[in-house]
Design a protein around this motif. Sequence first.
Motif, PDB file in Angstrom:
ATOM      1  N   MET A  60     -34.429 -29.838  16.666  1.00 46.08           N
ATOM      2  CA  MET A  60     -34.815 -28.767  15.744  1.00 46.08           C
ATOM      3  C   MET A  60     -36.331 -28.588  15.638  1.00 46.08           C
ATOM      4  O   MET A  60     -36.798 -27.679  14.969  1.00 46.08           O
ATOM      5  CB  MET A  60     -34.208 -29.002  14.355  1.00 46.08           C
ATOM      6  CG  MET A  60     -34.812 -30.142  13.584  1.00 46.08           C
ATOM      7  SD  MET A  60     -34.316 -30.177  11.823  1.00 46.08           S
ATOM      8  CE  MET A  60     -32.564 -30.474  11.933  1.00 46.08           C
ATOM      9  N   ARG A  61     -37.094 -29.418  16.292  1.00 51.56           N
ATOM     10  CA  ARG A  61     -38.564 -29.346  16.166  1.00 51.56           C
ATOM     11  C   ARG A  61     -39.097 -27.964  16.522  1.00 51.56           C
ATOM     12  O   ARG A  61     -39.874 -27.364  15.767  1.00 51.56           O
ATOM     13  CB  ARG A  61     -39.200 -30.410  17.062  1.00 51.56           C
ATOM     14  CG  ARG A  61     -40.719 -30.444  16.993  1.00 51.56           C
ATOM     15  CD  ARG A  61     -41.268 -31.655  17.727  1.00 51.56           C
ATOM     16  NE  ARG A  61     -42.714 -31.578  17.831  1.00 51.56           N
ATOM     17  CZ  ARG A  61     -43.389 -31.556  18.965  1.00 51.56           C
ATOM     18  NH1 ARG A  61     -42.743 -31.586  20.122  1.00 51.56           N
ATOM     19  NH2 ARG A  61     -44.694 -31.496  18.972  1.00 51.56           N
ATOM     20  N   HIS A  62     -38.695 -27.440  17.646  1.00 49.31           N
ATOM     21  CA  HIS A  62     -39.166 -26.121  18.073  1.00 49.31           C
ATOM     22  C   HIS A  62     -38.687 -25.037  17.104  1.00 49.31           C
ATOM     23  O   HIS A  62     -39.470 -24.170  16.688  1.00 49.31           O
ATOM     24  CB  HIS A  62     -38.670 -25.811  19.486  1.00 49.31           C
ATOM     25  CG  HIS A  62     -38.957 -24.408  19.927  1.00 49.31           C
ATOM     26  ND1 HIS A  62     -40.218 -23.986  20.316  1.00 49.31           N
ATOM     27  CD2 HIS A  62     -38.149 -23.299  20.009  1.00 49.31           C
ATOM     28  CE1 HIS A  62     -40.174 -22.702  20.624  1.00 49.31           C
ATOM     29  NE2 HIS A  62     -38.938 -22.257  20.451  1.00 49.31           N
ATOM     30  N   ALA A  63     -37.402 -25.090  16.731  1.00 49.15           N
ATOM     31  CA  ALA A  63     -36.838 -24.077  15.843  1.00 49.15           C
ATOM     32  C   ALA A  63     -37.498 -24.112  14.473  1.00 49.15           C
ATOM     33  O   ALA A  63     -37.768 -23.059  13.871  1.00 49.15           O
ATOM     34  CB  ALA A  63     -35.329 -24.287  15.706  1.00 49.15           C
ATOM     35  N   PHE A  64     -37.782 -25.321  13.969  1.00 44.23           N
ATOM     36  CA  PHE A  64     -38.394 -25.439  12.644  1.00 44.23           C
ATOM     37  C   PHE A  64     -39.811 -24.879  12.651  1.00 44.23           C
ATOM     38  O   PHE A  64     -40.213 -24.155  11.725  1.00 44.23           O
ATOM     39  CB  PHE A  64     -38.398 -26.895  12.184  1.00 44.23           C
ATOM     40  CG  PHE A  64     -38.953 -27.089  10.807  1.00 44.23           C
ATOM     41  CD1 PHE A  64     -38.188 -26.796   9.689  1.00 44.23           C
ATOM     42  CD2 PHE A  64     -40.252 -27.527  10.624  1.00 44.23           C
ATOM     43  CE1 PHE A  64     -38.709 -26.943   8.413  1.00 44.23           C
ATOM     44  CE2 PHE A  64     -40.784 -27.685   9.352  1.00 44.23           C
ATOM     45  CZ  PHE A  64     -40.015 -27.392   8.248  1.00 44.23           C
ATOM     46  N   PHE A  67     -39.598 -21.244  12.592  1.00 42.69           N
ATOM     47  CA  PHE A  67     -39.076 -20.714  11.326  1.00 42.69           C
ATOM     48  C   PHE A  67     -40.160 -20.658  10.254  1.00 42.69           C
ATOM     49  O   PHE A  67     -40.225 -19.704   9.475  1.00 42.69           O
ATOM     50  CB  PHE A  67     -37.902 -21.571  10.845  1.00 42.69           C
ATOM     51  CG  PHE A  67     -37.170 -21.000   9.663  1.00 42.69           C
ATOM     52  CD1 PHE A  67     -36.311 -19.919   9.814  1.00 42.69           C
ATOM     53  CD2 PHE A  67     -37.343 -21.522   8.390  1.00 42.69           C
ATOM     54  CE1 PHE A  67     -35.635 -19.375   8.732  1.00 42.69           C
ATOM     55  CE2 PHE A  67     -36.683 -20.989   7.297  1.00 42.69           C
ATOM     56  CZ  PHE A  67     -35.822 -19.913   7.470  1.00 42.69           C
ATOM     57  N   ILE A  68     -41.024 -21.680  10.183  1.00 40.76           N
ATOM     58  CA  ILE A  68     -42.051 -21.685   9.129  1.00 40.76           C
ATOM     59  C   ILE A  68     -43.364 -21.072   9.621  1.00 40.76           C
ATOM     60  O   ILE A  68     -44.327 -20.965   8.863  1.00 40.76           O
ATOM     61  CB  ILE A  68     -42.306 -23.112   8.593  1.00 40.76           C
ATOM     62  CG1 ILE A  68     -42.879 -24.020   9.683  1.00 40.76           C
ATOM     63  CG2 ILE A  68     -41.036 -23.689   8.001  1.00 40.76           C
ATOM     64  CD1 ILE A  68     -43.322 -25.387   9.158  1.00 40.76           C
ATOM     65  N   GLY A  69     -43.417 -20.678  10.904  1.00 43.52           N
ATOM     66  CA  GLY A  69     -44.572 -19.953  11.413  1.00 43.52           C
ATOM     67  C   GLY A  69     -45.779 -20.795  11.747  1.00 43.52           C
ATOM     68  O   GLY A  69     -46.913 -20.408  11.461  1.00 43.52           O
ATOM     69  N   VAL A  70     -45.561 -21.977  12.343  1.00 42.61           N
ATOM     70  CA  VAL A  70     -46.686 -22.812  12.773  1.00 42.61           C
ATOM     71  C   VAL A  70     -46.496 -23.185  14.236  1.00 42.61           C
ATOM     72  O   VAL A  70     -45.407 -23.042  14.801  1.00 42.61           O
ATOM     73  CB  VAL A  70     -46.808 -24.101  11.915  1.00 42.61           C
ATOM     74  CG1 VAL A  70     -47.027 -23.749  10.456  1.00 42.61           C
ATOM     75  CG2 VAL A  70     -45.581 -24.987  12.078  1.00 42.61           C
ATOM     76  N   ASN A  71     -47.560 -23.680  14.851  1.00 40.17           N
ATOM     77  CA  ASN A  71     -47.489 -24.119  16.244  1.00 40.17           C
ATOM     78  C   ASN A  71     -46.646 -25.377  16.355  1.00 40.17           C
ATOM     79  O   ASN A  71     -46.767 -26.296  15.542  1.00 40.17           O
ATOM     80  CB  ASN A  71     -48.907 -24.387  16.769  1.00 40.17           C
ATOM     81  CG  ASN A  71     -48.935 -24.565  18.273  1.00 40.17           C
ATOM     82  OD1 ASN A  71     -48.261 -25.426  18.828  1.00 40.17           O
ATOM     83  ND2 ASN A  71     -49.737 -23.743  18.942  1.00 40.17           N
ATOM     84  N   GLU A  72     -45.798 -25.414  17.367  1.00 40.55           N
ATOM     85  CA  GLU A  72     -44.902 -26.561  17.538  1.00 40.55           C
ATOM     86  C   GLU A  72     -45.678 -27.871  17.664  1.00 40.55           C
ATOM     87  O   GLU A  72     -45.194 -28.936  17.256  1.00 40.55           O
ATOM     88  CB  GLU A  72     -44.020 -26.350  18.772  1.00 40.55           C
ATOM     89  CG  GLU A  72     -42.990 -27.443  18.981  1.00 40.55           C
ATOM     90  CD  GLU A  72     -42.116 -27.202  20.197  1.00 40.55           C
ATOM     91  OE1 GLU A  72     -41.376 -28.131  20.585  1.00 40.55           O
ATOM     92  OE2 GLU A  72     -42.176 -26.080  20.764  1.00 40.55           O
ATOM     93  N   LYS A  73     -46.889 -27.822  18.217  1.00 41.36           N
ATOM     94  CA  LYS A  73     -47.682 -29.037  18.390  1.00 41.36           C
ATOM     95  C   LYS A  73     -48.070 -29.655  17.056  1.00 41.36           C
ATOM     96  O   LYS A  73     -48.375 -30.849  16.986  1.00 41.36           O
ATOM     97  CB  LYS A  73     -48.938 -28.715  19.196  1.00 41.36           C
ATOM     98  CG  LYS A  73     -48.664 -28.304  20.642  1.00 41.36           C
ATOM     99  CD  LYS A  73     -49.957 -27.993  21.377  1.00 41.36           C
ATOM    100  CE  LYS A  73     -49.663 -27.575  22.823  1.00 41.36           C
ATOM    101  NZ  LYS A  73     -50.916 -27.228  23.559  1.00 41.36           N
ATOM    102  N   GLU A  74     -48.075 -28.843  16.007  1.00 44.40           N
ATOM    103  CA  GLU A  74     -48.426 -29.356  14.678  1.00 44.40           C
ATOM    104  C   GLU A  74     -47.278 -30.107  14.016  1.00 44.40           C
ATOM    105  O   GLU A  74     -47.502 -30.833  13.035  1.00 44.40           O
ATOM    106  CB  GLU A  74     -48.850 -28.198  13.761  1.00 44.40           C
ATOM    107  CG  GLU A  74     -50.088 -27.442  14.188  1.00 44.40           C
ATOM    108  CD  GLU A  74     -50.447 -26.367  13.182  1.00 44.40           C
ATOM    109  OE1 GLU A  74     -50.515 -26.685  11.975  1.00 44.40           O
ATOM    110  OE2 GLU A  74     -50.633 -25.200  13.587  1.00 44.40           O
TER     111      GLU A  74
END
Length: 693
Positions: A60-64, A67-74
């Motif tokens: 779910m890391r990528h999807a989350f 969903f909240i509008g931040v870069n996946e790396k964060e």
Amino acid sequence: MQAQIQALIVAIGRGPGSLYEQIVEETSKSPEALWDAHVRLGDDLCVAERAFLRERKRRMRHAFAEFIGVNEKEVKEEDIPIIAIAASGGGYRAMTNTTGSLVGAKESGLLDCIAYMAGISGSCWALGVLYSGLPSIASLPDPQLAAEHIKDRVSKTFLDTVTMELLTTAPTHKYLLSGLLLKATAPLGSVSLTDIYGTLISSRLFVPSDISKLDPDNLSLHKFRRFIDDGSMPLPIFTAIQHEIPHDAEKHLAEVQEQRDYLVDETRYKMLKHEEEDIERKTRWLWYEFTPYEVGCDELGAWIPSWSFGRQFENGQSIERRPELSFTILAGIYASAFCATLKDYFQEAQPILRQLPWTLYSWIAGVIEENREDFGAIHPVVPNQLPNFVKGLEGQLREGSPKDITFRETLGFMDAGAELNIPYYPLLRRDVDCIIALDASADSQDLWFTRAEEYATRRGISTWPKGARWPVELNAQQSSTPSPSASTGGNGGQNDADPNRRLAESQESQVKEQTERQKESESRPIPDRPNTSQAEITPTLPHETADEPRGTPDSMSNEGDGVDQRSLQACSIWIGSSKSSEADQSRFEDLTEEELAERDGIGIVYMPLIPNEKVAPGWDPSGISTWRREMDTEETQRLLDVAKANMLEGDEKIRKLLKAMWIRKRRAREETQHRRRLRVLESRVQHALDLLH
């Protein structure tokens, strides 16, 4: 019809070549029929579920992040909040509402951020349809496909002649009747009304429209794990309860009631009445949860593999090898509302009873209220009895477990909605950060909130949002008179932190209120209709007071009375805090983004089933009774559309809430890491100083 009944009688016979013989032969080859089972003791999650949660967070890391509008790396996996959906009971209405809501959650991306989905009653059917693999067992569960399946299958009642055909002709007769026949022929087996009901319901819900896609795995709870082991889908949690009346108290209760019924002395009568109430308060509800991994009870601290539920156990080990209990039987247990007490029947029937003349309804409500303890212990239909898996485990269960439960042969299971119609309980033990509650109850009420708060108090959970209540509420304007809590530091001082004291005060208050009501009337005649129109006065319910507002989607304001009533919304949110100074302010709208991120409590997102003018103008979904077992396709589609639209209306609020929760978890992790680095640095400095000396 006569020929079909005759065919059914032959099919369930046990003679040579009978359907029963075929079922026994085929199910004996099931893998679990060769396995032994053991009771796992403790309150931890099982190894398989912990592994699932790790995989789910990884997926779910990528999807989350999206969903909240931040870069996946964060986003780090340990910072992702544990989010759960808790779906209410309410028959086909709740089943359809839950399914439509999941369609909306899938469309918005929220479903891919969910770790758990718990259901009660009709929502258990929704989860069962989704995870059973219907209509396609080869692909991942899809809420939209589940919605189409439900729309097609509920267009006919299970009492239709088509059902008899399914029960008497191949291949569906074997598929549907195997659970019933295997349970009936087990060592402690018997067929209950609940089993028959579950089988009939399954003939509509768990049979694909395309019979060529029929698969026995559709009815295997433990095989639902094929969709969750790798974290592809949230973990489904099905629920049931046991009404626990201590054996010694049950006998004493009967004696007290018998003596009381023949008394004419008022003082002695009241003494026995109070004694009866004391005994009744010893009764309790034990919650059981069913996942593809385990079945068990947190309050007992005992768990067994899901495929072994229904077997006999002794001293923590199964003493027989049998195939898994069919989901047709479980479907009956999960939604066996008719096993509820008479008091629960009255509560469920509120929408219908309110249509009665005011005088008659008021009289019925009064009788129920005066005899609430009696009606709360009477089950017109006995709960489903299954072998007791904690038999022989004396002294090994959790403290506070019923004393005689380890000596019983069977346990009785029933619809969890009789005690609490939103499944908060199994989620609180999983330390969830946010619960999204989908409520399609017959009568959405404050009761679900107060009972959940009491449960959180008993478990010592200080982060439950205080003041989370039925969203249509009266919000008092500023008063010149300080409240007791304000004068004692907001939360009543240090003693208020004691959960046992808070719970005791709550219970004591309830007992006092009940006693006062009993003193007011020894007998209640049917009242004359007052000189007021029905629109001008509404009788209060047993759990309400005259000052409490009734749920309504209309906005109202009483400025002259100094109150402002907030209208019911599709999405209301509260977030708790363990800090006593923050506990009284938990409504989402009253907090800034920074204040949200600083709170450490559980977030409750409450989404009741209400009309939605955008997709269904002039239509109220509450018109669909929770007792109905047939809905035409147009009506079902309308309900699906409303549920989906309501879910999407709360999308922006939910994104904001989850982002705040992510920020707080990230801060907490970074602070912990910072402290750890400081300790390491201090240790190294100290070591260097020691070397210099």
